[in-house]
Design an enzyme around this catalytic site. Sequence first.
Site: not given
Ligand code: NI
Length: 167
Positions: A91-92, A133-134, A137
């Site tokens: 993850c960034l 995943h997004e 977030h």
């Molecule tokens: Ni991420």
Amino acid sequence: MALLPILRYPDPRLHTRATKVAVVDAAIQRLAADMAETMYEAPGIGLAATQVNQHVQVIVIDVSEDRSRLLTLINPEILERSGECEGEEGCLSVPGIYETVARAERVRVRALGLDGQPFELAAEGMLAVCIQHEIDHLQGKVFVEYLSRLKQARIRSRLEKRSRITA
Ligand code: NI
């Protein structure tokens, strides 16, 4: 277009729940364009608005090899999930950390596009994982929260040490 600063775990703002976009206007289109530029520059395969401290339901994704298939999902909703898969995720917002997470193998998603029109998308494999995943977030959830408390504590202290050095 502009590069946007990315929040780093354990920043508490990553736990904010994003609100639905009421109208896909020029400001939202600009946010999506800036997010895409930020994702490509990082580089990453997905970015949620939450990660750039904008708490609206916008995500950008590009899992293609040549970075030519930008996908923008506004107000994304998972309609169906099936199958199971486990893969390493990064993850960034959690740089340098890769851990195995269990996800649905296939998802069907409804979202608005940049033109404000609704569409549906069937995804599998890496794209399906990235979408899940997004969307997490946008709900204030970072992938490390699927791990044991011990692992989470280790990751947190590692990243806190690192940010003291680079800050
Ligand atoms: Ni991420």
